[in-house]
Write an enzyme that holds these catalytic residues in place. Structure first.
Site, short mmCIF file in Angstrom:
data_model
loop_
_atom_site.label_atom_id
_atom_site.label_comp_id
_atom_site.label_asym_id
_atom_site.label_seq_id
_atom_site.Cartn_x
_atom_site.Cartn_y
_atom_site.Cartn_z
N THR A 131 -2.62 6.57 8.79
CA THR A 131 -2.79 5.20 9.25
C THR A 131 -1.41 4.60 9.39
O THR A 131 -0.55 4.83 8.54
CB THR A 131 -3.59 4.37 8.23
OG1 THR A 131 -4.89 4.92 8.10
CG2 THR A 131 -3.70 2.92 8.67
N GLY A 143 -13.31 3.68 7.48
CA GLY A 143 -12.45 3.96 6.33
C GLY A 143 -11.85 2.72 5.72
O GLY A 143 -12.37 1.60 5.88
N ASP A 144 -10.72 2.89 5.05
CA ASP A 144 -10.11 1.78 4.31
C ASP A 144 -9.29 0.86 5.18
O ASP A 144 -9.08 -0.31 4.83
CB ASP A 144 -9.22 2.34 3.19
CG ASP A 144 -8.06 3.16 3.72
OD1 ASP A 144 -8.26 3.89 4.71
OD2 ASP A 144 -6.96 3.08 3.15
N THR A 187 -2.32 4.37 3.03
CA THR A 187 -2.65 5.42 3.99
C THR A 187 -3.17 6.62 3.22
O THR A 187 -2.83 6.81 2.06
CB THR A 187 -1.42 5.82 4.83
OG1 THR A 187 -1.79 6.81 5.80
CG2 THR A 187 -0.30 6.37 3.96
N ASP A 242 -6.67 9.25 2.28
CA ASP A 242 -8.10 9.52 2.27
C ASP A 242 -8.86 8.21 2.09
O ASP A 242 -9.14 7.77 0.98
CB ASP A 242 -8.42 10.49 1.14
CG ASP A 242 -9.86 10.97 1.17
OD1 ASP A 242 -10.69 10.35 1.87
OD2 ASP A 242 -10.17 11.97 0.50
#
Length: 393
Positions: free
Chosen positions: A243, A273-274, A294, A296
């Site tokens: 990211t 995702g996050d 950034t 998982d």
């Protein structure tokens, strides 16, 4: 006569004291910002005391996405001290990465999902107002970070998702176009030819380790729950899920943070995702500082590591230690993951921490670089022997 003499001496004494105080104020060194190097594994920090003028304005972002940082820095320098440019810097910097398809993990044409489609997530956060604009699962629109800005500036919402987010983007003047490229199509075709391996399914039949589905739920005994938590089937790594997370700060300590990503490769359609989640992918507060994450995202978003890092700085921790604390919260529960955090306090001191990689590169632009304001820095990540004895926060 004696009375007048005493009065005169008293006035002279006061004047002398005042002069001494003023002299001390005028000759004392300019306040510096404590930012000593942290020797802890997996952290880095500004390595020398710097004044505010040397640290701000600044732009910092994840990974070695140089072009994005250079553009953001150029925009920040368009006004003296970067005033009123932090939002522009973050949005345009992340947008540059979207256009360049940084590592094929940002922007169009990367990380196809199970159906071969690329979808985008992005966020912008204003540290002065705490307002957020975000999009998730954005389809057929290339300019994810700019659509997120429109959510911030033209709605009272925090996040729009999926086809509805795309419709909003169309209404705001963004054109629809395919995010699939020949490269992303080839990636998807190769994945399907290899029985859709690896993938993100569990507790389904047919066996997701050897087939592409379609899948149906498989009853799972309670005794299997702990076993099923393992994430060995799909290793998230450096080229799988990067990211761009970016922070910009001006000389008046105004902060913006932003993120953009196309998510995890071969994700189940609909997965978010996050990156677009406030406190997970990024968090900014003018009173304290900001952080970006950034890695998982499926794991990291459960722990809001960016928020944890900012709150650690609020409690007095230096940025490098704050970043490590954000990761330690995750490590207490989940050691099979890859991730990194950058934390910056409102004065421009910064630090980074990482886990699951050998090292983590990031870009920094600030006056502290003198003749080289834009520079690549790296931090060595927490090593295998550092995985044990993780303390609870």
């Amino acid at each position: 006569m004696r009375t007048h003499l005493r009065a005169s001496l008293w006035v002279l004494c006061l004047a002398s004291t005042a002069f001494s105080i003023l002299a001390a104020v005028n000759t004392s060194p300019k306040p510096t910002l404590a930012s000593a190097f942290s020797g802890k594994a997996g952290t880095t920090a500004v390595k020398a005391n710097k004044t505010t003028d040397e640290l701000l304005p600044m732009v910092i972002n994840t990974w070695n996405f140089t072009a994005a940082n250079v553009l953001a820095w150029r925009i920040l320098k368009q006004s003296k001290g970067g005033l009123r440019q932090t939002r522009n810097a973050v949005v345009e910097g992340c947008s540059k990465c979207e256009k360049l398809q940084c590592d094929r993990t940002v922007g169009y044409g990367g990380s196809p999902d199970e159906l071969g489609e690329t979808t985008l997530d992005a966020m912008v956060m204003d540290g002065a107002t705490m307002d957020v604009g975000a999009v998730a699962g954005l389809r057929r629109i290339k300019d994810a970070i700019k659509v997120a800005r429109h959510v911030l500036e033209h709605t009272q919402h925090t996040m729009l998702v999926g086809d509805a987010a795309s419709a909003f983007a169309n209404a705001m003047g963004f054109e629809s176009e395919s995010l699939v490229t020949p490269e992303s199509k080839d990636m998807w075709l190769q994945w399907t030819a290899e029985n859709c391996q690896p993938n993100f399914w569990k507790n389904v039949h047919p066996d997701p380790k050897v087939s592409c589905g379609p899948y149906k739920p498989r009853p799972t005994p309670l005794t299997r729950w702990k076993e099923d938590r393992a994430r060995n089937e799909y290793e998230i790594g450096r080229k799988n899920h990067d990211t761009i997370g970016m922070i910009a700060i001006d000389v008046e300590n105004n902060i913006h943070a932003g993120t953009s990503t196309n998510g995890a490769n071969h994700k189940i359609p609909g997965r978010v995702g996050d990156s677009p989640i406030p406190g997970a992918g990024a968090y900014a507060d003018n009173e304290v500082g900001a952080a970006v994450a950034t890695g998982d995202g499926d794991v990291m978003m459960r722990f809001l590591p960016s928020l944890l890092a900012v709150e650690a700085m609020r409690a007095g921790k230096p940025p490098a230690e704050a970043a490590q604390k954000g990761l330690r919260r995750i490590l207490k529960h989940q050691k099979d993951f890859m991730g990194a955090l950058i934390a910056v306090d409102r004065l421009g001191n910064y630090g980074a921490a990482c886990y699951g990689l050998a090292e983590f590169p990031f870009m920094v632009s600030s006056p502290a670089g003198a003749d080289r304001p834009t520079r690549l820095e790296t931090v060595k990540c927490i090593a295998g022997q550092d995985k044990v004895n993780i303390v609870a926060l």
